[in-house]
Design a protein around this motif. Structure first.
Motif, PDB file in Angstrom:
ATOM      1  N   GLN A  51      49.389  55.147  51.876  1.00 47.85           N
ATOM      2  CA  GLN A  51      49.065  54.544  53.175  1.00 47.85           C
ATOM      3  C   GLN A  51      47.766  53.747  53.075  1.00 47.85           C
ATOM      4  N   ARG A  52      46.784  54.316  52.409  1.00 48.69           N
ATOM      5  CA  ARG A  52      45.496  53.641  52.278  1.00 48.69           C
ATOM      6  C   ARG A  52      45.531  52.561  51.203  1.00 48.69           C
ATOM      7  N   GLY A  53      46.219  52.847  50.099  1.00 46.36           N
ATOM      8  CA  GLY A  53      46.185  51.943  48.958  1.00 46.36           C
ATOM      9  C   GLY A  53      47.151  50.787  49.063  1.00 46.36           C
ATOM     10  N   VAL A  54      48.418  51.082  49.401  1.00 45.78           N
ATOM     11  CA  VAL A  54      49.436  50.026  49.470  1.00 45.78           C
ATOM     12  C   VAL A  54      49.330  49.251  50.769  1.00 45.78           C
ATOM     13  N   ARG A 257      52.651  38.067  47.712  1.00 41.63           N
ATOM     14  CA  ARG A 257      52.972  39.412  47.233  1.00 41.63           C
ATOM     15  C   ARG A 257      53.143  40.368  48.413  1.00 41.63           C
ATOM     16  N   GLY A 258      53.753  41.528  48.163  1.00 40.99           N
ATOM     17  CA  GLY A 258      54.148  42.394  49.264  1.00 40.99           C
ATOM     18  C   GLY A 258      53.233  43.569  49.524  1.00 40.99           C
ATOM     19  N   LEU A 259      52.069  43.622  48.882  1.00 41.64           N
ATOM     20  CA  LEU A 259      51.184  44.767  49.024  1.00 41.64           C
ATOM     21  C   LEU A 259      49.831  44.315  49.547  1.00 41.64           C
ATOM     22  N   ASP A 260      49.205  45.160  50.372  1.00 43.92           N
ATOM     23  CA  ASP A 260      47.976  44.768  51.060  1.00 43.92           C
ATOM     24  C   ASP A 260      46.754  44.725  50.152  1.00 43.92           C
ATOM     25  N   TYR A 262      46.103  43.195  47.395  1.00 45.20           N
ATOM     26  CA  TYR A 262      45.835  42.018  46.565  1.00 45.20           C
ATOM     27  C   TYR A 262      44.684  41.175  47.094  1.00 45.20           C
ATOM     28  N   THR A 263      43.861  40.671  46.168  1.00 43.55           N
ATOM     29  CA  THR A 263      42.793  39.710  46.459  1.00 43.55           C
ATOM     30  C   THR A 263      42.812  38.660  45.351  1.00 43.55           C
ATOM     31  N   LYS A 264      42.332  37.492  45.658  1.00 43.81           N
ATOM     32  CA  LYS A 264      42.241  36.406  44.668  1.00 43.81           C
ATOM     33  C   LYS A 264      43.590  36.155  43.987  1.00 43.81           C
ATOM     34  N   THR A 265      43.664  36.275  42.670  1.00 37.63           N
ATOM     35  CA  THR A 265      44.854  35.864  41.922  1.00 37.63           C
ATOM     36  C   THR A 265      46.069  36.730  42.247  1.00 37.63           C
ATOM     37  N   GLY A 288      39.521  45.235  46.149  1.00 44.12           N
ATOM     38  CA  GLY A 288      39.104  46.178  47.186  1.00 44.12           C
ATOM     39  C   GLY A 288      39.793  47.521  47.129  1.00 44.12           C
ATOM     40  N   LEU A 289      40.718  47.722  46.198  1.00 47.98           N
ATOM     41  CA  LEU A 289      41.544  48.935  46.206  1.00 47.98           C
ATOM     42  C   LEU A 289      40.742  50.189  45.901  1.00 47.98           C
ATOM     43  N   VAL A 290      39.925  50.173  44.860  1.00 51.97           N
ATOM     44  CA  VAL A 290      39.169  51.369  44.494  1.00 51.97           C
ATOM     45  C   VAL A 290      38.229  51.763  45.621  1.00 51.97           C
TER      46      VAL A 290
END
Length: 421
Positions: A51-54, A257-260, A262-265, A288-290
């Motif tokens: 929930q938090r990561g994806v 892409r389908g996941l929240d 992602y940043t930049k490339t 920002g994921l970690v």
């Protein structure tokens, strides 16, 4: 009534799994050469991780996860993807405290409640790589080039690499405002999912496959035009490096892409005629994921590919598979008194590294020789009869049916020498 496997899952039989082992061997060899170590994470994780990561507005979290309460009343989820789990492992095991960057790969089953189609299943197998600890564009270029190199080694052709930048929180705030302004007059024409995403995460609307939503977003402002100077410079450098590596690509400004996370490339590798979708690999940067999982803001980038879709593509393109390594020697038994010696001889051959089999059904010699033919062995050792009394066996070459007597104590050395790699 016969119990059958659950819908959307597969049995992979021995005549198929050697292909999987070959693909996995290539994947592991490429990872070794690029400096990646294998990471193995649990098949289920706490639901909160995804929930938090994806991201709660993604199709994965909203519709596709296998989530249940365990006997302690805790919500757990069968992993639907590998990156969030890798980031959790990176934090929990304090890999961030060691030398950076950290480069890992994983291979294993994932689970999504989806409509089964060609190349898309509810239990599927995924290979992925992750790099934590560097925001340098050279990492992006190396990761993308690595994905393309894997497909080159597997013999897959006609690939199209699409790349884009989805910016950073600063870029996305500007893009969000421009995108909502563009879509607001067309809100009624969007599907229900996209209507709910309009306020929460309008960028997801660009990723929707519904025809009405695709029509409504035609001409919508793209985030590529909203990039801040830092993100634009990063994306420009990635393109320059890919050109230097000789990796052809297309900039696709609608690729989000389908996941929240992602940043930049962001990137996808496409190939035609493989079923429900043309994408066989996707990935990107997730700086920002970690931090979202409770750690410091550590940059990361990676990609994932589905093994089912990869193998399906290889078969559709007629890629030549290597020869399967099969049984080399068959030990045939002539008479019950020879069974013990045949079993001992078979075991001795195996201990020398040769693939060997013997009769396990008490068949006639004629039937055993037919079995040896089916197994495509190089030699058949016939144990029994008067030869065994003299301490000998008959050795038959299956290529020309020639036969010779050998001393029992010599046959293992002889075959080891003949069949050594």
């Amino acid at each position: 009534m016969l119990t059958q496997r659950p819908k959307g899952t597969n049995d992979f039989l021995p005549q198929e799994t050697w292909k999987w082992q070959y693909v996995e061997q290539i994947l592991r060899e490429v990872c070794r050469q690029y400096g990646y170590g294998e990471l193995r994470t649990p098949i289920f994780e706490h639901t909160e991780l995804f929930q938090r990561g994806v991201g709660e507005t993604t199709d994965i979290v909203e519709k596709e996860m296998y989530t249940f309460l365990d006997k302690g009343g805790r919500s757990v989820t069968l992993r639907p993807e590998g990156t969030a789990a890798a980031a959790r492992a990176y934090l929990e095991n304090r890999l961030h405290a060691g030398p950076q960057p950290v480069k890992v790969y994983y291979i294993g089953p994932m689970f999504r409640y989806d409509k089964p189609q060609a190349g898309r299943y509810r239990q599927f197998h995924q290979f992925g790589v992750e790099v934590f600890g560097s925001d340098e564009p050279v990492v992006d270029a190396e990761v993308i080039a690595m994905a393309m190199e894997i497909y080159r080694r597997l013999g897959i052709k006609d690939l199209e690499l699409n790349i884009n930048s989805v910016g950073c929180p600063v870029c996305r705030a500007r893009h969000r405002e421009a995108l909502q302004e563009f879509l607001r007059p067309q809100l009624a024409s969007l599907c229900k999912d996209c209507q709910s995403r309009f306020e929460r995460n309008p960028l997801r609307i660009l990723d929707c496959k519904q025809e009405g939503c695709q029509a409504a977003t035609r001409g919508a402002p793209t985030i590529t035009r909203q990039l801040c100077p830092d993100c634009k410079d990063h994306f420009d450098q990635v393109q320059t490096l890919l050109k230097a590596l000789g990796v052809p690509f297309t900039v696709n400004e609608r690729l989000v892409r389908g996941l929240d996370y992602y940043t930049k490339t962001a990137f996808e590798i496409m190939v035609k005629d493989i079923g429900a979708q043309s994408s066989i690999c996707g990935g990107g940067r997730y700086n920002g994921l970690v931090g979202e999982l409770g750690g410091e803001d550590v940059p990361g980038i990676g990609f994932a590919l589905g093994l089912e879709r990869t193998i399906l593509t290889m078969e559709k393109q007629g890629v030549a598979w290597p020869e399967e390594a099969g049984t080399r020697v068959f030990v045939a038994v002539l008479g019950t008194e020879a069974r013990e010696q045949a079993l001992v001889l078979t075991q001795q051959l195996r201990s020398r590294g040769l693939a060997a089999e013997t009769d396990l059904l008490g068949r006639s010699l004629k039937a055993q020789l037919k079995q040896a033919d089916r197994l495509k062995v190089s030699y058949t050792v016939i144990v029994g009869g008067d030869e065994l009394q003299r301490g000998e066996v008959q050795l038959r070459s299956m290529s020309d049916s020639s036969q010779q007597a050998l001393k029992l104590e010599q046959v293992v050395d002889y075959l080891t020498e003949k069949l050594k790699p």
